[in-house]
Design a protein around this motif. Structure first.
Motif, PDB file in Angstrom:
ATOM      1  N   THR A 123       0.830  -1.196   0.000  1.00  0.00           N
ATOM      2  CA  THR A 123       0.000   0.000   0.000  1.00  0.00           C
ATOM      3  C   THR A 123       0.870   1.254   0.000  1.00  0.00           C
ATOM      4  O   THR A 123       0.652   2.197  -0.768  1.00  0.00           O
ATOM      5  CB  THR A 123      -0.927   0.016   1.227  1.00  0.00           C
ATOM      6  OG1 THR A 123      -1.753  -1.143   1.214  1.00  0.00           O
ATOM      7  CG2 THR A 123      -1.805   1.250   1.231  1.00  0.00           C
TER       8      THR A 123
ATOM      9  N   LEU B 277       3.333   1.255  -3.472  1.00  0.00           N
ATOM     10  CA  LEU B 277       2.649   1.587  -4.719  1.00  0.00           C
ATOM     11  C   LEU B 277       2.080   3.001  -4.698  1.00  0.00           C
ATOM     12  O   LEU B 277       2.029   3.676  -5.726  1.00  0.00           O
ATOM     13  CB  LEU B 277       1.539   0.574  -5.008  1.00  0.00           C
ATOM     14  CG  LEU B 277       1.991  -0.864  -5.277  1.00  0.00           C
ATOM     15  CD1 LEU B 277       0.815  -1.719  -5.737  1.00  0.00           C
ATOM     16  CD2 LEU B 277       3.112  -0.931  -6.294  1.00  0.00           C
ATOM     17  N   ALA B 278       1.653   3.453  -3.511  1.00  0.00           N
ATOM     18  CA  ALA B 278       1.191   4.839  -3.400  1.00  0.00           C
ATOM     19  C   ALA B 278       2.353   5.794  -3.682  1.00  0.00           C
ATOM     20  O   ALA B 278       2.174   6.848  -4.300  1.00  0.00           O
ATOM     21  CB  ALA B 278       0.618   5.097  -2.014  1.00  0.00           C
TER      22      ALA B 278
ATOM     23  N   LEU C 225       0.931   5.488  -8.950  1.00  0.00           N
ATOM     24  CA  LEU C 225       0.212   4.815 -10.030  1.00  0.00           C
ATOM     25  C   LEU C 225      -1.227   5.329 -10.090  1.00  0.00           C
ATOM     26  O   LEU C 225      -1.816   5.676  -9.063  1.00  0.00           O
ATOM     27  CB  LEU C 225       0.189   3.299  -9.793  1.00  0.00           C
ATOM     28  CG  LEU C 225       1.542   2.577  -9.691  1.00  0.00           C
ATOM     29  CD1 LEU C 225       1.307   1.104  -9.403  1.00  0.00           C
ATOM     30  CD2 LEU C 225       2.360   2.755 -10.958  1.00  0.00           C
TER      31      LEU C 225
ATOM     32  N   LYS D 186      -5.309   4.794 -10.476  1.00  0.00           N
ATOM     33  CA  LYS D 186      -6.094   3.807  -9.731  1.00  0.00           C
ATOM     34  C   LYS D 186      -6.293   2.505 -10.505  1.00  0.00           C
ATOM     35  O   LYS D 186      -6.413   1.436  -9.910  1.00  0.00           O
ATOM     36  CB  LYS D 186      -7.442   4.382  -9.294  1.00  0.00           C
ATOM     37  CG  LYS D 186      -8.455   4.595 -10.408  1.00  0.00           C
ATOM     38  CD  LYS D 186      -9.795   5.029  -9.817  1.00  0.00           C
ATOM     39  CE  LYS D 186     -10.878   5.082 -10.874  1.00  0.00           C
ATOM     40  NZ  LYS D 186     -12.195   5.445 -10.310  1.00  0.00           N
TER      41      LYS D 186
ATOM     42  N   TYR E 230      -2.961   0.656 -10.240  1.00  0.00           N
ATOM     43  CA  TYR E 230      -2.781   0.342  -8.816  1.00  0.00           C
ATOM     44  C   TYR E 230      -3.575  -0.913  -8.449  1.00  0.00           C
ATOM     45  O   TYR E 230      -3.051  -1.853  -7.868  1.00  0.00           O
ATOM     46  CB  TYR E 230      -3.237   1.539  -7.985  1.00  0.00           C
ATOM     47  CG  TYR E 230      -3.000   1.431  -6.495  1.00  0.00           C
ATOM     48  CD1 TYR E 230      -1.909   2.052  -5.909  1.00  0.00           C
ATOM     49  CD2 TYR E 230      -3.871   0.721  -5.668  1.00  0.00           C
ATOM     50  CE1 TYR E 230      -1.694   1.974  -4.536  1.00  0.00           C
ATOM     51  CE2 TYR E 230      -3.663   0.639  -4.314  1.00  0.00           C
ATOM     52  CZ  TYR E 230      -2.572   1.267  -3.748  1.00  0.00           C
ATOM     53  OH  TYR E 230      -2.349   1.176  -2.398  1.00  0.00           O
TER      54      TYR E 230
END
Length: 247
Positions: free
Chosen positions: A155, A158-159, A163, A165, A168
């Motif tokens: 979490t 990748l945040a 990216l 949505k 992601y």
């Protein structure tokens, strides 16, 4: 529990937890375990709760991945999955040799911490490097093997990669599908909880309905609004887990 199988009375509360968890998973590509594990740990105990969570989250992940796999970052998934292999075994050793109460508290604190970070809107700008991706996979594998929560490291990572949505969600769900192919059979064999895994299949309708609701939310709600709602659910799960382990 009565005999080998859990009480039938557990079906309704567990189905409610699974439905919400599946909706979160379908809409974001992660979150099934973050929402479900604190409650399942209370209802079943940590070890059986981890098995129920893994079986159902695997099914939810496969369903999402089948729809969105074309949008995932394959090189990123491959590198993180490679790292997760080195975290799974140590994590499983912790699960079966650590104090159960300490595990419950660790789950609740971890979930609450991640929820607070997301709720404040804090974002870390990161570069996609092989060493960072491998390290994220190791941390995720360890947490997935020990407390059934491999999502928090991904979490944050990748945040930080910023990216969109769609990518992601696809990257998250594809990674966990790959991870669960190894983790779920290993956990069932090591724990010997074949009866719990079988019982959890009764909750498939809740997974399906939750997945359908999550997909509708993903399409209709703005990303920032939905992520904030999801974060509030995650925070409630973490605080609820802390409450039930301290009373």
């Amino acid at each position: 529990m009565t005999g080998l199988f859990p009480d039938a009375a557990l079906l309704i509360p567990v189905a409610a937890v699974v439905l919400v968890s599946s909706a979160v998973q379908s809409a974001t590509g992660f979150g099934f375990s973050i929402v479900a594990v604190p409650f399942l740990a209370v209802l079943f105990g940590v070890r059986d709760g981890v098995v129920v969570n893994l079986v159902l989250s695997m099914i939810a992940n496969v369903a999402v991945t089948a729809r969105v796999r074309h949008h995932c970052s394959v090189p990123l998934v491959r590198t993180m999955a490679y790292g997760s292999i080195f975290g799974l075994v140590p994590g499983m050793l912790v699960l079966y040799h650590a104090d159960v109460r300490i595990l419950k508290i660790a789950i609740a604190i971890l979930v609450t911490f991640v929820a607070v970070i997301l709720l404040t809107g804090t974002r870390f700008r990161l570069r996609q490097r092989r060493v960072t991706s491998v390290a994220t996979g190791v941390a995720s594998g360890f947490l997935a093997g020990s407390v059934g929560l491999g999502g928090p490291p991904l979490t944050v990572y990748l945040a930080g990669l910023d990216l969109d949505k769609v990518r992601y969600r696809a990257t998250m769900s594809t990674y966990f599908t790959v991870l669960n192919v190894v983790l779920v059979p290993a956990q069932i064999v090591v724990s010997g909880a074949f009866h719990i895994a079988l019982w959890s299949l009764l909750l498939l309708p809740a997974v399906v309905v939750g997945g359908w609701l999550g997909e509708r939310l993903f399409v209709r709600l703005g990303e920032s609004v939905f992520i904030r709602v999801v974060t509030l659910v995650v925070l409630a799960a973490g605080l609820g887990g802390l409450l039930t382990t301290t009373i």
